[in-house]
Scaffold this active site. Structure first.
Site, PDB file in Angstrom:
ATOM      1  N   LYS A  57       0.850  -1.213   0.000  1.00 42.34           N
ATOM      2  CA  LYS A  57       0.000   0.000   0.000  1.00 42.34           C
ATOM      3  C   LYS A  57       0.881   1.257   0.000  1.00 42.34           C
ATOM      4  CE  LYS A  57      -2.059  -1.219   3.858  1.00 42.34           C
ATOM      5  NZ  LYS A  57      -1.403  -2.520   4.123  1.00 42.34           N
ATOM      6  N   ARG A 132     -10.308   0.738   8.500  1.00 41.45           N
ATOM      7  CA  ARG A 132      -9.918  -0.651   8.738  1.00 41.45           C
ATOM      8  C   ARG A 132     -11.034  -1.432   9.399  1.00 41.45           C
ATOM      9  NH1 ARG A 132      -4.218  -0.036   8.399  1.00 41.45           N
ATOM     10  NH2 ARG A 132      -2.964  -1.762   9.030  1.00 41.45           N
ATOM     11  N   ARG A 171      12.227  -4.881   5.387  1.00 40.90           N
ATOM     12  CA  ARG A 171      11.784  -3.481   5.247  1.00 40.90           C
ATOM     13  C   ARG A 171      12.502  -2.545   6.214  1.00 40.90           C
ATOM     14  NH1 ARG A 171       5.552  -2.162   5.404  1.00 40.90           N
ATOM     15  NH2 ARG A 171       5.614  -3.227   7.393  1.00 40.90           N
ATOM     16  N   ARG A 204      10.527  -1.112  11.746  1.00 43.95           N
ATOM     17  CA  ARG A 204       9.270  -0.889  12.479  1.00 43.95           C
ATOM     18  C   ARG A 204       9.175  -1.886  13.629  1.00 43.95           C
ATOM     19  NH1 ARG A 204       4.442  -0.251   8.144  1.00 43.95           N
ATOM     20  NH2 ARG A 204       3.434  -1.523   9.732  1.00 43.95           N
ATOM     21  N   ARG A 215      -1.061  -9.312  12.926  1.00 46.27           N
ATOM     22  CA  ARG A 215      -1.570  -8.276  12.005  1.00 46.27           C
ATOM     23  C   ARG A 215      -2.297  -8.919  10.834  1.00 46.27           C
ATOM     24  NH1 ARG A 215       3.902  -5.545  10.788  1.00 46.27           N
ATOM     25  NH2 ARG A 215       2.793  -4.548   9.086  1.00 46.27           N
TER      26      ARG A 215
HETATM   27  P1  AP5 Z   1       4.795  -1.626   1.909  1.00 43.58           P
HETATM   28  O1  AP5 Z   1       4.529  -0.755   0.722  1.00 43.58           O
HETATM   29  O2  AP5 Z   1       5.486  -1.005   3.088  1.00 43.58           O
HETATM   30  O3  AP5 Z   1       3.480  -2.416   2.350  1.00 43.58           O
HETATM   31  P2  AP5 Z   1       2.174  -1.946   3.114  1.00 43.58           P
HETATM   32  O4  AP5 Z   1       1.019  -2.582   2.439  1.00 43.58           O
HETATM   33  O5  AP5 Z   1       2.173  -0.437   3.241  1.00 43.58           O
HETATM   34  O6  AP5 Z   1       2.428  -2.679   4.481  1.00 43.58           O
HETATM   35  P3  AP5 Z   1       2.230  -2.185   5.942  1.00 43.58           P
HETATM   36  O7  AP5 Z   1       2.997  -3.162   6.804  1.00 43.58           O
HETATM   37  O8  AP5 Z   1       2.591  -0.729   6.074  1.00 43.58           O
HETATM   38  O9  AP5 Z   1       0.723  -2.380   6.145  1.00 43.58           O
HETATM   39  P4  AP5 Z   1      -0.022  -2.457   7.497  1.00 43.58           P
HETATM   40  O10 AP5 Z   1      -1.403  -2.323   7.031  1.00 43.58           O
HETATM   41  O11 AP5 Z   1       0.315  -3.631   8.313  1.00 43.58           O
HETATM   42  O12 AP5 Z   1       0.624  -1.270   8.325  1.00 43.58           O
HETATM   43  P5  AP5 Z   1       0.125   0.187   8.699  1.00 43.58           P
HETATM   44  O13 AP5 Z   1       1.321   1.033   8.783  1.00 43.58           O
HETATM   45  O14 AP5 Z   1      -1.002   0.606   7.846  1.00 43.58           O
HETATM   46  O15 AP5 Z   1       5.652  -2.834   1.370  1.00 43.58           O
HETATM   47  C1  AP5 Z   1       6.192  -3.736   2.283  1.00 43.58           C
HETATM   48  C2  AP5 Z   1       7.667  -3.971   1.973  1.00 43.58           C
HETATM   49  O16 AP5 Z   1       7.754  -4.645   0.734  1.00 43.58           O
HETATM   50  C3  AP5 Z   1       8.534  -2.719   1.827  1.00 43.58           C
HETATM   51  O17 AP5 Z   1       9.779  -2.975   2.380  1.00 43.58           O
HETATM   52  C4  AP5 Z   1       8.651  -2.525   0.326  1.00 43.58           C
HETATM   53  O18 AP5 Z   1       9.856  -1.872  -0.023  1.00 43.58           O
HETATM   54  C5  AP5 Z   1       8.627  -3.956  -0.124  1.00 43.58           C
HETATM   55  N1  AP5 Z   1       8.118  -4.195  -1.442  1.00 43.58           N
HETATM   56  C6  AP5 Z   1       7.085  -3.576  -2.048  1.00 43.58           C
HETATM   57  N2  AP5 Z   1       6.920  -4.101  -3.268  1.00 43.58           N
HETATM   58  C7  AP5 Z   1       7.850  -5.085  -3.386  1.00 43.58           C
HETATM   59  C8  AP5 Z   1       8.180  -6.014  -4.400  1.00 43.58           C
HETATM   60  N3  AP5 Z   1       7.558  -6.003  -5.553  1.00 43.58           N
HETATM   61  N4  AP5 Z   1       9.149  -6.897  -4.176  1.00 43.58           N
HETATM   62  C9  AP5 Z   1       9.849  -6.903  -3.015  1.00 43.58           C
HETATM   63  N5  AP5 Z   1       9.581  -6.037  -2.022  1.00 43.58           N
HETATM   64  C10 AP5 Z   1       8.601  -5.147  -2.216  1.00 43.58           C
HETATM   65  O19 AP5 Z   1      -0.481  -0.046  10.162  1.00 43.58           O
HETATM   66  C11 AP5 Z   1       0.363  -0.399  11.234  1.00 43.58           C
HETATM   67  C12 AP5 Z   1      -0.452  -0.481  12.520  1.00 43.58           C
HETATM   68  O20 AP5 Z   1      -1.062   0.789  12.819  1.00 43.58           O
HETATM   69  C13 AP5 Z   1      -1.635  -1.469  12.543  1.00 43.58           C
HETATM   70  O21 AP5 Z   1      -1.216  -2.769  12.848  1.00 43.58           O
HETATM   71  C14 AP5 Z   1      -2.512  -0.844  13.639  1.00 43.58           C
HETATM   72  O22 AP5 Z   1      -1.990  -1.130  14.907  1.00 43.58           O
HETATM   73  C15 AP5 Z   1      -2.351   0.646  13.408  1.00 43.58           C
HETATM   74  N6  AP5 Z   1      -3.385   1.175  12.478  1.00 43.58           N
HETATM   75  C16 AP5 Z   1      -3.149   1.698  11.236  1.00 43.58           C
HETATM   76  N7  AP5 Z   1      -4.310   2.094  10.674  1.00 43.58           N
HETATM   77  C17 AP5 Z   1      -5.301   1.807  11.565  1.00 43.58           C
HETATM   78  C18 AP5 Z   1      -6.714   1.963  11.546  1.00 43.58           C
HETATM   79  N8  AP5 Z   1      -7.340   2.506  10.481  1.00 43.58           N
HETATM   80  N9  AP5 Z   1      -7.432   1.550  12.620  1.00 43.58           N
HETATM   81  C19 AP5 Z   1      -6.822   1.038  13.690  1.00 43.58           C
HETATM   82  N10 AP5 Z   1      -5.473   0.835  13.788  1.00 43.58           N
HETATM   83  C20 AP5 Z   1      -4.717   1.233  12.719  1.00 43.58           C
HETATM   84 MG    MG Z   2       2.369   0.889   4.865  1.00 38.21          MG
END
Ligand code: AP5
Ligand code: MG
Length: 276
Positions: A57, A132, A171, A204, A215
């Site tokens: 994402k 979410r 990452r 992270r 997660r």
């Molecule tokens: P990346 O682009 O970082 O993936 P992502 O989908 O953004 O993954 P996240 O881990 O950020 O998603 P998440 O939903 O768990 O975390 P969030 O921060 O939203 O890509 C991942 C990796 O792959 C990177 O290293 C990238 O370089 C690599 N990559 C990409 N493409 C690639 C490819 N083709 N080949 C190889 N590598 C590649 O949320 C974190 C926490 O925040 C949650 O657990 C929760 O506690 C809280 N939170 C966030 N939003 C809410 C909400 N709305 N409500 C309640 N709690 C919330």
């Molecule tokens: Mg992210």
């Protein structure tokens, strides 16, 4: 801007999963739509990116932002910034995030509300990681409907789970900006440093196999109802691929067909053939 959620609304729109191809054809037969920042009078893009942890994402958001005039808001990046700055929200969020649990709807609504309020009504935007829960989704919808700016697209990134754990383990992030790197896929120019600011990159706290498992479980539990909700609204597109490089061209094509001006044939006066 956002208010607190009322019980989930019943949507009576016929259930329909629109494929990218059918949506393109739907739009090719209707007046072309584009981002208001490019052509006056068209609806700005109001896009959600939904996908499992590590589905890309953040990676796709950065590419969309680079190639289209779109403000991006990532709920996870906002929380991490709050934690780094030691704000009240950061203190509340830190424990939940470290354990892979969700931060409360109340906190999330407040946080996203503040960010959306900074964006002009004519500006295109995308949300990564919010909503979410159904409660967050309904709150967002009610608010956007009230200001007559409904969501117009939800993209679900469908990436096989086998490939994502390794990505997460590789990452590194620049917390202040949210820029993400992967040591093999998109490494920083200088090991351990952000390409733009030169500041140190960090891991992270929730990027470890145990927390990742939680997660992922949470994601499965909460995402299906969300996808159904948007599917019934007729605005959901599911895009599949093993890598972000396979998925991004699909996103680009979709956004170009919906939010960029169609290529208009040039209608200049015929040029006389060169006289030899
Ligand atoms: P990346 O682009 O970082 O993936 P992502 O989908 O953004 O993954 P996240 O881990 O950020 O998603 P998440 O939903 O768990 O975390 P969030 O921060 O939203 O890509 C991942 C990796 O792959 C990177 O290293 C990238 O370089 C690599 N990559 C990409 N493409 C690639 C490819 N083709 N080949 C190889 N590598 C590649 O949320 C974190 C926490 O925040 C949650 O657990 C929760 O506690 C809280 N939170 C966030 N939003 C809410 C909400 N709305 N409500 C309640 N709690 C919330
Ligand atoms: Mg992210």
């Amino acid at each position: 801007m956002l208010g607190f959620a009322r019980p989930a609304m019943q949507h009576k729109v016929a259930a329909q999963l629109i494929s990218a191809a059918s949506l393109r054809s739907l739009h090719s037969s209707s007046p072309s739509r584009t981002m208001s920042s490019m052509v006056e009078g068209y609806s700005p893009l109001r896009l959600l990116l939904i996908g499992s942890p590590g589905s890309g994402k953040g990676t796709q958001s950065a590419r969309i932002q680079e190639n289209f005039e779109v403000e991006t808001i990532s709920s996870g990046d906002l929380l991490r910034k709050n934690i780094m700055q030691g704000t009240e929200i950061g203190k509340i969020a830190a424990m939940e995030m470290q354990n892979g649990a969700l931060v409360s709807d109340k906190v999330m609504v407040k946080l996203i509300d503040m960010e959306l309020n900074k964006i002009g009504s004519e500006q295109s935007w995308l949300l990564d990681g919010f909503p979410r829960t159904m409660s967050q989704a309904v709150t967002l919808d009610n608010t956007l409907q009230a200001v007559n700016q409904p969501l117009n697209l939800v993209i679900h990134l469908n990436v096989p789970e086998e490939v994502i754990l390794q990505r997460i383990m590789d990452r590194w992030v620049h917390i202040p900006s949210g820029r993400v790197y992967n040591m093999t896929y998109n490494p920083p120019k200088q090991a351990g440093l952000d390409d733009v600011t030169g500041e140190p990159l960090e891991r992270r706290l929730d990027d470890n196999p145990e927390t990742f498992k939680i997660r992922l479980q949470k994601h499965h539990e909460l995402t299906e109802p969300l996808l159904d909700y948007y599917r019934h609204r007729g605005i959901l597109i599911s895009l599949s691929g093993n890598t972000s490089d396979e998925i991004y061209p699909q996103i680009r094509e979709l956004l170009q067909s919906r939010f960029r001006p169609e290529e208009v044939p040039v209608t200049e006066a015929p040029v006389a053939e060169a006289q030899i």
